[in-house]
Design an enzyme around this catalytic site. Structure first.
Site, PDB file in Angstrom:
ATOM      1  N   ILE A  14       6.114  -8.210 -48.084  1.00 47.20           N
ATOM      2  CA  ILE A  14       6.430  -7.977 -49.488  1.00 47.20           C
ATOM      3  C   ILE A  14       5.335  -7.176 -50.173  1.00 47.20           C
ATOM      4  O   ILE A  14       5.601  -6.383 -51.082  1.00 47.20           O
ATOM      5  CB  ILE A  14       6.683  -9.314 -50.221  1.00 47.20           C
ATOM      6  CG1 ILE A  14       7.339  -9.073 -51.590  1.00 47.20           C
ATOM      7  CG2 ILE A  14       5.392 -10.111 -50.382  1.00 47.20           C
ATOM      8  CD1 ILE A  14       8.734  -8.536 -51.511  1.00 47.20           C
ATOM      9  N   SER A  36      -6.880 -11.636 -46.581  1.00 42.46           N
ATOM     10  CA  SER A  36      -5.744 -12.008 -45.746  1.00 42.46           C
ATOM     11  C   SER A  36      -6.246 -12.364 -44.356  1.00 42.46           C
ATOM     12  O   SER A  36      -7.191 -11.746 -43.855  1.00 42.46           O
ATOM     13  CB  SER A  36      -4.738 -10.860 -45.662  1.00 42.46           C
ATOM     14  OG  SER A  36      -3.616 -11.221 -44.889  1.00 42.46           O
ATOM     15  N   ARG A  37      -5.597 -13.327 -43.731  1.00 45.04           N
ATOM     16  CA  ARG A  37      -6.013 -13.734 -42.388  1.00 45.04           C
ATOM     17  C   ARG A  37      -5.663 -12.706 -41.327  1.00 45.04           C
ATOM     18  O   ARG A  37      -6.369 -12.566 -40.328  1.00 45.04           O
ATOM     19  CB  ARG A  37      -5.356 -15.071 -42.022  1.00 45.04           C
ATOM     20  CG  ARG A  37      -5.844 -16.258 -42.828  1.00 45.04           C
ATOM     21  CD  ARG A  37      -5.163 -17.533 -42.366  1.00 45.04           C
ATOM     22  NE  ARG A  37      -3.713 -17.445 -42.489  1.00 45.04           N
ATOM     23  CZ  ARG A  37      -2.860 -18.351 -42.016  1.00 45.04           C
ATOM     24  NH1 ARG A  37      -3.322 -19.390 -41.346  1.00 45.04           N
ATOM     25  NH2 ARG A  37      -1.561 -18.205 -42.190  1.00 45.04           N
ATOM     26  N   LYS A  90       6.845 -15.270 -56.377  1.00 47.27           N
ATOM     27  CA  LYS A  90       7.752 -16.407 -56.413  1.00 47.27           C
ATOM     28  C   LYS A  90       7.891 -17.016 -55.017  1.00 47.27           C
ATOM     29  O   LYS A  90       7.765 -16.287 -54.017  1.00 47.27           O
ATOM     30  CB  LYS A  90       9.119 -15.998 -56.979  1.00 47.27           C
ATOM     31  CG  LYS A  90       9.871 -14.955 -56.128  1.00 47.27           C
ATOM     32  CD  LYS A  90      10.696 -15.615 -55.038  1.00 47.27           C
ATOM     33  CE  LYS A  90      11.299 -14.643 -54.082  1.00 47.27           C
ATOM     34  NZ  LYS A  90      11.916 -15.285 -52.914  1.00 47.27           N
ATOM     35  N   ASP A 168      14.249 -20.144 -50.803  1.00 52.11           N
ATOM     36  CA  ASP A 168      13.335 -19.032 -51.027  1.00 52.11           C
ATOM     37  C   ASP A 168      14.087 -17.826 -51.594  1.00 52.11           C
ATOM     38  O   ASP A 168      13.678 -17.272 -52.613  1.00 52.11           O
ATOM     39  CB  ASP A 168      12.599 -18.665 -49.739  1.00 52.11           C
ATOM     40  CG  ASP A 168      11.641 -17.506 -49.941  1.00 52.11           C
ATOM     41  OD1 ASP A 168      10.539 -17.728 -50.480  1.00 52.11           O
ATOM     42  OD2 ASP A 168      11.998 -16.368 -49.582  1.00 52.11           O
TER      43      ASP A 168
END
Length: 308
Positions: A14, A36-37, A90, A168
């Site tokens: 996203i 971020s991993r 969201k 979701d």
């Protein structure tokens, strides 16, 4: 307003598809860093954790949180505690209590907290809202059906507690429903279908009403193949509203309406900039509250196992 130094936490599909282009097209923001991993953004400083990122770049002013909702609270708490404005993808969190506490913290720190509902920024939504403010709805039917293998391939988090499963995408429909209807509706009954090998539902049938008895029926399903369905149909005394493609299309009594091009995420970032400039927050929990009600009232049924 001077350019806002922005960071992203949680880099995934996203972010690549929506957030990066929207930020690049908004002169109010400069993307300074990511945490971020697993993933990075070309040309942008990257860090493994939000704590490392904020320590290295204290000049960051705002943070967009795009990781799964189960991990949102800790990151949001860290950013708000450091005095950063926060935008949350969201759903805004795994629980209502978490997000309510973040709202409190943002007010205490005097920074902006924005719980985004991107589908509310679809071009059909303001037209429907204005129409229904004038002509009362008589019946609402929501069909939100898509192929989970297409949109969430191999994403285990979405099947775990707090990942919401079919809710979701379904929360997008509920965000539109709670935006366009002139009066609040309440869940009266629900059936949730859980694959025997998963901890979140793959389908849901929801039955709402309001104080006047308005019937609202919603069907969410992650097993649909072929054409995807993101439709809301509202019957009124002045004709039928038929929204399709998640709000990209709208007809009123069979007549297609001219709508501007889809620009949901650019609109989100424009709103975020306005909130920051005006010292305000925007944290509407009504879509997430409807899902919490579904888990409280829903009758659970076990269906066949799901495998990616």
């Amino acid at each position: 307003m001077s350019t806002i130094k922005l960071a992203i936490v949680g880099v995934g599909k996203i972010v690549y598809d929506q957030h990066v282009p929207a930020i690049a097209g908004n002169a109010n923001f400069t993307l300074l860093a990511t945490a971020s991993r697993n993933n990075t953004i070309d040309g942008v400083a990257s860090f493994p954790t939000i704590e490392a990122m904020l320590a290295a770049h204290p000049e960051i002013e705002a943070v967009s949180l795009c990781m799964p909702p189960q991990y949102r609270y800790k990151a949001a708490y860290a950013a708000l505690s450091a005095g950063k404005h926060v935008l949350m993808e969201k759903p805004p969190g795994a629980t209502l209590s978490e997000v309510s506490d973040l709202k409190r913290l943002a007010a205490e720190k005097g920074v902006t907290l924005f719980a985004t509902w991107h589908s509310r920024h679809a071009p059909a939504v303001p037209v429907m809202k204005a129409f229904l403010a004038e002509y009362a709805p008589r019946k609402v039917t929501i069909n939100w059906k898509e192929d989970v293998r297409q949109w969430h391939p191999n994403q285990d988090w979405i099947w775990q507690p707090g990942g919401l499963g079919v809710f979701d995408p379904g929360i997008n429909a509920l965000s539109i429903m709670t935006e366009i209807l002139p009066r609040a509706v309440f869940l009266r009954a629900a059936e949730l279908s859980f694959p025997e090998n998963r901890e979140a539902p793959i389908a849901a049938d929801l039955h709402f009403t309001n104080a006047d008895g308005l019937p609202v029926e919603a069907q969410f399903d992650w097993r649909q193949t072929g054409k995807q369905s993101w439709d809301i149909i509202v019957e009124t005394d002045k004709g039928e509203l038929r929204m399709a493609d998640g709000g990209a299309k709208l007809s009123i009594d069979g007549v297609a309406q001219e709508l501007p091009p889809e620009a949901e995420y650019p609109s989100l970032y424009s709103h975020f900039a306005d909130l920051i400039q005006n010292g305000k927050s925007d944290v509407d929990l009504s879509p997430l509250r409807q899902i919490a009600d579904a888990f409280m009232l829903g009758k659970r049924q076990v269906v066949e196992a799901f495998h990616d």
